[in-house]
Motif scaffolding. Sequence first.
Motif, PDB file in Angstrom:
ATOM      1  N   LEU A  45      -1.582  12.232   9.438  1.00 33.11           N
ATOM      2  CA  LEU A  45      -0.955  11.272   8.537  1.00 33.11           C
ATOM      3  C   LEU A  45      -0.912   9.883   9.142  1.00 33.11           C
ATOM      4  CD1 LEU A  45       2.128  13.446   7.535  1.00 33.11           C
ATOM      5  CD2 LEU A  45       0.044  13.110   6.207  1.00 33.11           C
ATOM      6  N   ASP A  46      -1.094   8.893   8.293  1.00 33.90           N
ATOM      7  CA  ASP A  46      -0.936   7.509   8.711  1.00 33.90           C
ATOM      8  C   ASP A  46      -0.198   6.781   7.601  1.00 33.90           C
ATOM      9  OD1 ASP A  46      -1.213   5.191  10.260  1.00 33.90           O
ATOM     10  OD2 ASP A  46      -3.021   4.606   9.197  1.00 33.90           O
ATOM     11  N   ARG A  47       0.624   5.838   7.966  1.00 34.93           N
ATOM     12  CA  ARG A  47       1.332   5.032   6.983  1.00 34.93           C
ATOM     13  C   ARG A  47       0.762   3.618   7.016  1.00 34.93           C
ATOM     14  NH1 ARG A  47       7.162   6.022   7.349  1.00 34.93           N
ATOM     15  NH2 ARG A  47       6.420   7.951   6.428  1.00 34.93           N
ATOM     16  N   HIS A  48       0.113   3.247   5.918  1.00 32.42           N
ATOM     17  CA  HIS A  48      -0.412   1.888   5.775  1.00 32.42           C
ATOM     18  C   HIS A  48       0.710   1.001   5.260  1.00 32.42           C
ATOM     19  CE1 HIS A  48      -3.225  -1.342   4.941  1.00 32.42           C
ATOM     20  NE2 HIS A  48      -2.619  -1.481   3.780  1.00 32.42           N
ATOM     21  N   TYR A  83       1.993   6.997  -2.527  1.00 35.72           N
ATOM     22  CA  TYR A  83       2.528   5.640  -2.593  1.00 35.72           C
ATOM     23  C   TYR A  83       4.047   5.702  -2.456  1.00 35.72           C
ATOM     24  CZ  TYR A  83      -2.190   5.071  -4.152  1.00 35.72           C
ATOM     25  OH  TYR A  83      -3.554   5.113  -4.214  1.00 35.72           O
ATOM     26  N   LEU A  84       4.518   5.468  -1.230  1.00 33.38           N
ATOM     27  CA  LEU A  84       5.943   5.526  -0.937  1.00 33.38           C
ATOM     28  C   LEU A  84       6.676   4.340  -1.559  1.00 33.38           C
ATOM     29  CD1 LEU A  84       5.557   6.556   2.801  1.00 33.38           C
ATOM     30  CD2 LEU A  84       5.940   8.063   0.844  1.00 33.38           C
ATOM     31  N   VAL A  85       6.092   3.165  -1.436  1.00 33.64           N
ATOM     32  CA  VAL A  85       6.565   1.935  -2.082  1.00 33.64           C
ATOM     33  C   VAL A  85       5.316   1.194  -2.521  1.00 33.64           C
ATOM     34  CG1 VAL A  85       7.826  -0.232  -1.814  1.00 33.64           C
ATOM     35  CG2 VAL A  85       8.573   1.792  -0.542  1.00 33.64           C
ATOM     36  N   GLY A  86       5.231   0.848  -3.793  1.00 33.32           N
ATOM     37  CA  GLY A  86       4.033   0.195  -4.287  1.00 33.32           C
ATOM     38  C   GLY A  86       4.321  -0.798  -5.382  1.00 33.32           C
ATOM     39  N   TRP A  91       4.909  -2.885   0.480  1.00 26.72           N
ATOM     40  CA  TRP A  91       4.255  -1.653   0.067  1.00 26.72           C
ATOM     41  C   TRP A  91       4.035  -0.728   1.256  1.00 26.72           C
ATOM     42  CZ3 TRP A  91      -0.223  -3.870  -3.413  1.00 26.72           C
ATOM     43  CH2 TRP A  91       0.343  -4.529  -4.510  1.00 26.72           C
ATOM     44  N   ARG A  92       4.172   0.570   1.032  1.00 26.91           N
ATOM     45  CA  ARG A  92       3.962   1.604   2.047  1.00 26.91           C
ATOM     46  C   ARG A  92       3.143   2.724   1.406  1.00 26.91           C
ATOM     47  NH1 ARG A  92       5.739  -2.198   4.114  1.00 26.91           N
ATOM     48  NH2 ARG A  92       7.513  -2.428   5.499  1.00 26.91           N
TER      49      ARG A  92
END
Length: 83
Positions: free
Chosen positions: A15-18, A51-54, A64-65
Amino acid sequence: MPRDSRLLGRESQSLDRHVGPHDDIDVSYGAVGSWIVSNALAVAGRVCETYLVGPRDTDDPPQWRTEIGWPVFRMSDGREPRT
């Protein structure tokens, strides 16, 4: 190692969080892909974006996360992944 990247179990996800706008999300994909190769892992299925925050949550792209999950499995002798 990509931000927030972790291998969960023998056959699971890296996993990676952009963070930020999606214009440069390819950089995060590249970081995860490099980490997978350097740890003798192989991709085991389709990549999933969460999309955690978009854009639906905020008009401020730096907030955005996006979580990128790559299903992977070990190809090697069971060594722990390098950090």
